[in-house]
Design an enzyme around this catalytic site. Structure first.
Site, PDB file in Angstrom:
ATOM      1  CB  ILE A  34      -0.903   0.035   1.248  1.00  0.00           C
ATOM      2  CG1 ILE A  34      -1.649  -1.297   1.393  1.00  0.00           C
ATOM      3  CG2 ILE A  34      -1.888   1.199   1.163  1.00  0.00           C
ATOM      4  CD1 ILE A  34      -2.336  -1.447   2.737  1.00  0.00           C
ATOM      5  CE1 TYR A  35       5.474   1.760  -3.169  1.00  0.00           C
ATOM      6  CE2 TYR A  35       3.770   0.204  -3.826  1.00  0.00           C
ATOM      7  CZ  TYR A  35       5.103   0.522  -3.654  1.00  0.00           C
ATOM      8  OH  TYR A  35       6.064  -0.404  -3.966  1.00  0.00           O
ATOM      9  CG  PHE A  36       0.438   5.733   2.555  1.00  0.00           C
ATOM     10  CD1 PHE A  36      -0.838   6.035   2.989  1.00  0.00           C
ATOM     11  CD2 PHE A  36       0.923   4.449   2.754  1.00  0.00           C
ATOM     12  CE1 PHE A  36      -1.614   5.080   3.626  1.00  0.00           C
ATOM     13  CE2 PHE A  36       0.163   3.489   3.388  1.00  0.00           C
ATOM     14  CZ  PHE A  36      -1.112   3.801   3.830  1.00  0.00           C
ATOM     15  CB  SER A 100      -0.513   7.091  -4.089  1.00  0.00           C
ATOM     16  OG  SER A 100       0.540   6.341  -3.544  1.00  0.00           O
ATOM     17  N   GLY A 101      -2.080   4.016  -4.113  1.00  0.00           N
ATOM     18  CA  GLY A 101      -2.294   2.828  -4.924  1.00  0.00           C
ATOM     19  C   GLY A 101      -1.810   1.577  -4.217  1.00  0.00           C
TER      20      GLY A 101
END
Lengths: 176, 176
Positions: A34-36, A100-101
């Site tokens: 999980i990207y931030f 972000s995705g």
């Protein structure tokens, strides 16, 4: 710690060539990443990354700094193990970071001397190969070594974009 | 999770009164807390807190949201265990957070029903008592209970400032 890493699209004979080099199978992993993005500046522009990676055996928080050269994915990398990825996500959201995705993949890892070769099957993108040498002090030497391994595997491209960037590109191009 | 907590300066008879209430000694801990401020807005103003706590048995990252009322220190609290507090500190620095101070204390914990009573000896500040009830769904009931315990201990103040704020105040007043 400096991580030197190159990435290329896998060819049909890539796995056979990895084995022919004498690389040893070391692990099969499943990653949900999980990207931030930062509320301060766009990590897509600043070339940074903040990620929670959830693997079968546990979760980690990782920050990656901007890449250090134009040929590889070499960069500063900082990682901590965390016991509760959902609480970590809530802390980041509370601090103003926004998801972000997500990248989901199966990774099969091989070791070749000090290098790790990863065959990645990425949901929505297909198969890629990454060669990484971590922990060295002289990244120009590490960089030479990973590029040599890539050449020995018959692969001459070096994709500097992350899986997240590739996925977001596909999405914006309407390919999925 | 909502944490409801009150804090008061300890009196000479406080320990005796805690024992008279039937509270049971549960642990002695040593805390080194490193606090961080946000690059986005001053946590001193927004009443938030971001902290790495290093205890004998391990480290945690904690975010605390703004306080929910004017009488207690009730607030949202999110915590993850981390394996490497130095790497966590480097990640926060890389993300733009700045260290705002350190609080070092010895905490002796007592349990009284669902409440935790902590006798804190804080470096540079002296002795305090905190009463906390965590994990409930109805914070107005939790709030009543912790204020009742404080009254039973003969303490009528409720210090809403954190140890960090009290230390930074002392520092700015030139008391140390």
């Amino acid at each position: 710690m400096i991580e030197v890493e190159v990435k290329a699209r896998s060819h049909p004979d890539t796995l056979q060539r990895i084995k022919a080099l004498g690389a040893a199978l070391s692990a099969t992993e499943h990653h949900r990443d999980i990207y931030f993005n930062s509320p301060m500046h766009d990590f897509g522009q600043s070339d940074e990354a903040l990620r929670i990676r959830i693997k079968d055996e546990g979760a980690r928080l990782t920050y990656k700094g901007p890449k250090l050269d134009s040929e590889t994915k070499s960069r500063k990398e900082l990682t901590v193990k965390i016991d509760d990825p959902e609480a970590m996500k809530q802390i980041l959201l509370s601090l103003g970071f926004a998801p972000s995705g997500e990248v989901v993949k199966r990774r099969i890892k091989y070791t070749l001397g000090e290098a790790v070769i990863a065959m990645d099957d990425v949901e929505g993108l297909g198969e890629f190969l990454e060669v990484e040498i971590a922990g060295g002090q002289d990244w120009s030497i590490q960089r030479r070594k990973v590029l040599d391994i890539l050449a020995e595997l018959g692969l001459d491209e070096s994709i500097r974009k992350s899986y997240l960037e590739l996925l977001l590109e596909r999405r914006s191009e309407g390919k999925e």
